[in-house]
Design a protein around this motif. Structure first.
Motif, PDB file in Angstrom:
ATOM      1  N   GLU A 106       9.001   5.351   4.758  1.00 65.94           N
ATOM      2  CA  GLU A 106       8.792   6.695   4.039  1.00 65.94           C
ATOM      3  C   GLU A 106      10.168   7.052   3.036  1.00 65.94           C
ATOM      4  O   GLU A 106      11.239   6.884   3.495  1.00 65.94           O
ATOM      5  CB  GLU A 106       8.390   7.877   4.997  1.00 65.94           C
ATOM      6  N   LEU A 129       2.437  11.799  -0.555  1.00 66.27           N
ATOM      7  CA  LEU A 129       2.207  12.775   0.137  1.00 66.27           C
ATOM      8  C   LEU A 129       2.813  14.026  -0.344  1.00 66.27           C
ATOM      9  O   LEU A 129       3.867  14.072  -1.105  1.00 66.27           O
ATOM     10  CB  LEU A 129       2.760  12.490   1.442  1.00 66.27           C
ATOM     11  N   ASP A 130       2.274  15.198  -0.072  1.00 65.77           N
ATOM     12  CA  ASP A 130       2.872  16.480  -0.632  1.00 65.77           C
ATOM     13  C   ASP A 130       3.932  16.940   0.554  1.00 65.77           C
ATOM     14  O   ASP A 130       4.000  16.399   1.522  1.00 65.77           O
ATOM     15  CB  ASP A 130       2.057  17.543  -0.805  1.00 65.77           C
ATOM     16  N   GLY A 158       4.520  14.432  -5.960  1.00 61.90           N
ATOM     17  CA  GLY A 158       4.582  14.747  -4.517  1.00 61.90           C
ATOM     18  C   GLY A 158       6.046  14.621  -4.071  1.00 61.90           C
ATOM     19  O   GLY A 158       6.881  14.703  -5.047  1.00 61.90           O
ATOM     20  N   ASP A 179       0.333  15.890   3.522  1.00 63.17           N
ATOM     21  CA  ASP A 179      -0.881  15.536   3.441  1.00 63.17           C
ATOM     22  C   ASP A 179      -0.921  14.671   2.297  1.00 63.17           C
ATOM     23  O   ASP A 179      -0.426  14.740   1.251  1.00 63.17           O
ATOM     24  CB  ASP A 179      -1.764  16.969   2.840  1.00 63.17           C
ATOM     25  N   VAL A 180      -2.016  13.842   2.274  1.00 65.29           N
ATOM     26  CA  VAL A 180      -2.179  12.543   1.340  1.00 65.29           C
ATOM     27  C   VAL A 180      -2.789  13.053  -0.185  1.00 65.29           C
ATOM     28  O   VAL A 180      -3.707  13.908   0.036  1.00 65.29           O
ATOM     29  CB  VAL A 180      -3.315  11.685   2.028  1.00 65.29           C
ATOM     30  N   SER A 183       0.875  -1.394   0.044  1.00 64.12           N
ATOM     31  CA  SER A 183       0.025   0.031  -0.131  1.00 64.12           C
ATOM     32  C   SER A 183       1.100   1.390   0.128  1.00 64.12           C
ATOM     33  O   SER A 183       1.766   1.379   0.895  1.00 64.12           O
ATOM     34  CB  SER A 183      -0.751   0.077   1.149  1.00 64.12           C
ATOM     35  N   THR A 237       1.212   5.492  -0.367  1.00 65.39           N
ATOM     36  CA  THR A 237       0.571   6.838  -0.105  1.00 65.39           C
ATOM     37  C   THR A 237       1.406   7.990  -0.683  1.00 65.39           C
ATOM     38  O   THR A 237       2.487   8.038  -0.056  1.00 65.39           O
ATOM     39  CB  THR A 237      -0.086   7.162   1.194  1.00 65.39           C
ATOM     40  N   VAL A 270       6.792   9.387  -0.386  1.00 71.61           N
ATOM     41  CA  VAL A 270       5.665   8.127  -0.448  1.00 71.61           C
ATOM     42  C   VAL A 270       5.960   7.256   0.803  1.00 71.61           C
ATOM     43  O   VAL A 270       7.062   7.122   1.362  1.00 71.61           O
ATOM     44  CB  VAL A 270       5.958   7.228  -1.680  1.00 71.61           C
ATOM     45  N   ARG A 271       4.718   7.072   1.389  1.00 70.74           N
ATOM     46  CA  ARG A 271       4.706   6.265   2.522  1.00 70.74           C
ATOM     47  C   ARG A 271       4.304   4.937   1.987  1.00 70.74           C
ATOM     48  O   ARG A 271       3.459   4.608   1.489  1.00 70.74           O
ATOM     49  CB  ARG A 271       3.559   6.488   3.644  1.00 70.74           C
ATOM     50  N   GLU A 310      -3.573   7.416  -3.115  1.00 70.66           N
ATOM     51  CA  GLU A 310      -3.271   6.161  -2.556  1.00 70.66           C
ATOM     52  C   GLU A 310      -3.349   4.935  -3.456  1.00 70.66           C
ATOM     53  O   GLU A 310      -4.587   5.099  -4.279  1.00 70.66           O
ATOM     54  CB  GLU A 310      -4.105   5.723  -1.422  1.00 70.66           C
TER      55      GLU A 310
END
Ligand code: HEC
Ligand code: HEC
Ligand code: HEC
Ligand code: HEC
Ligand code: HEC
Length: 332
Positions: free
Chosen positions: A330, A272-273, A306, A277-278, A268, A270, A309-310, A281
């Motif tokens: 991350e 992020l900026d 972005g 903030d997300v 998974s 995500t 990334v997480r 996904e």
């Protein structure tokens, strides 16, 4: 003038070359540095673990082996369960209770089952016993306890061939991962089954005061149930171009991942900026059909830019009671 003691020098050189050669010594920079296995979920290997005769002297090596799936290969409830659906279950036994493989003239393509001590599964003798009952090893140290001899199957590429005798066939839920390894020319790049699955360890090979400390290889195998080991199968990279950011996942293992029917690995990710903030996904799943081949890559395209990334990774294994998280990181 005194002559230099050439004999002494020759002996030192000979001794050190003997020490360096036969054993599968870790190759600097090429072989993974392995920690002792630390599975999140241990196999039920040690309940009723079989007592092997060899443990009388090789207690520590035997304890390592007892933790491994090799010691469980017959008692394994998944294995016994899967036999019930078979009309000819005896066709399955060859690799789970094999006769000594190295007692044969050539490594068998289909190992044959033995008729006794089934509970020992892939036993010490399966891998070590030679044609005359001698114990084959990487060094051939002469002892009173038993005849010993060096075998080319106990180190380097010869040991890969030993592992491949049972690990190169697709049968039941099993995928012959050794075929990937052999076909991808990794042995030439210093990789080996033993190098990734049997951690180097310094201990006595047998108990007894006269037995010296020696380097060896742990028989407690490295497995994907160990989060840190599974994590090493994947190299992660973040790329950004005009169309957006992408996470690139590359298989670093010696064969396809995953390598058993029924296993699933779920990523998974995500995006992020700059302020955390997300933005997007995404998920990616690999299994025995959508596996990553040797060196293979999968991209997760976010279609936006972005700044980080997480990524988390979770592993579903038929042998574990619940999914295991093996990755939570991350990337910038
Ligand atoms: C050529 C050797 C070989 C033969 C023959 C063989 N197996 Fe296996 N088996 C293996 C190997 C190697 C593994 C370990 C695979 C792994 O962990 O990725 C294994 C593991 C298993 C497992 C364990 C998976 C788990 O969840 O613990 C089951 C079940 C199994 N085999 C069933 C069978 C059945 C059914 C047959 C006959 C149709 C069979 N095997 C024949 C080599 C063999
Ligand atoms: C009575 C004690 C004793 C028993 C029982 C015994 N061994 Fe050994 N074995 C030794 C000793 C001592 C060494 C040498 C250790 C050393 O010098 O590092 C050795 C060495 C070995 C080696 C290394 C050979 C090499 O390359 O140098 C292997 C492999 C081995 N044994 C396998 C076995 C297996 C398999 C069994 C059971 C079938 C077994 N041994 C039973 C005492 C024993
Ligand atoms: C005689 C057949 C045989 C040989 C030779 C053999 N294996 Fe296995 N191996 C098996 C079987 C069968 C299993 C699975 C047992 C089970 O789970 O029931 C297994 C399981 C494993 C696993 C564990 C997978 C897990 O998830 O627990 C690893 C890793 C492994 N073997 C590596 C090796 C390596 C490295 C070698 C060579 C040094 C080797 N094997 C040689 C038959 C063999
Ligand atoms: C799946 C095959 C396999 C099984 C099963 C197995 N071994 Fe080994 N063993 C090896 C290999 C391969 C090496 C050589 C490792 C190296 O140095 O590269 C080895 C090395 C050894 C050594 C030398 C010391 C060392 O740590 O390298 C001893 C002693 C030994 N084994 C004893 C045993 C005993 C006792 C058992 C059962 C309790 C056993 N082995 C089960 C494959 C096996
Ligand atoms: C470069 C390191 C590397 C090499 C070389 C390597 N492996 Fe693996 N192996 C891994 C990693 C990492 C995993 C865990 C990834 C996964 O779950 O498939 C793994 C997993 C396994 C499994 C468990 C597969 C499953 O799905 O249950 C078996 C069995 C196995 N390897 C056997 C072997 C054999 C046999 C060889 C040699 C022919 C070998 N490996 C060579 C790194 C390696």
């Amino acid at each position: 003038m005194r002559l230099p003691d050439l004999h002494g020098i020759a002996i030192i050189v000979l001794a050190s070359s003997l020490l360096a050669n036969p054993w599968t010594a870790p190759r600097k920079g090429q072989e993974w540095k392995l920690e002792p296995p630390s599975p999140e979920f241990a196999l039920p290997t040690t309940t009723d673990a079989p007592v092997v005769e060899c443990a009388e002297c090789h207690a520590e090596v035997s304890r390592e082996w007892q933790e491994s799936a090799h010691a469980l290969a017959w008692r394994d409830e998944h294995y016994q369960e899967s036999l019930k659906k078979r009309r000819q279950p005896e066709l399955c036994h060859g690799c789970h209770i094999p006769e000594p493989l190295l007692a044969l003239e050539k490594l068998p393509r289909k190992p044959r089952p033995r008729a006794d001590r089934l509970e020992h599964g892939v036993s010490c003798e399966s891998c070590h016993q030679g044609p005359q009952g001698e114990m084959l090893g990487p060094w051939g140290v002469q002892v009173d306890a038993h005849p010993s001899a060096v075998s080319p199957r106990m180190s380097g590429a010869g040991a890969d061939a030993l592992c491949a005798a049972c690990h190169a066939t697709n049968i039941g839920p099993v995928i012959g991962v050794a075929k990937d390894f052999l076909a991808s020319g990794q042995a030439e790049r210093g990789k080996s089954c033993v190098g990734c699955h049997m951690a180097p360890i310094e201990r006595r090979w047998a108990e007894g005061e006269e037995v010296p400390l020696r380097k060896g290889r742990s028989h407690a195998l490295q497995t994907p149930r160990d989060p840190a080991f599974l994590r090493r199968a994947f190299a992660l990279g973040l790329e950004t171009d005009a169309s957006g950011s992408s996470l690139v996942i590359t298989n670093e293992a010696g064969h396809r991942v995953p390598g058993l029917i029924g296993r699933e690995i779920l990523f998974s990710a995500t995006l992020l900026d700059g302020s955390g903030d997300v933005l997007v996904e995404r998920e990616l799943q690999i299994d025995s059909r959508s596996y990553l081949p040797v060196g293979g890559q999968r991209r997760i395209d976010f279609q936006r830019k972005g700044s980080s990334v997480r990524i988390t990774g979770s592993h579903v294994d038929p042998r574990s009671p619940e999914p295991m998280t093996f990755l939570d990181q991350e990337l910038d």
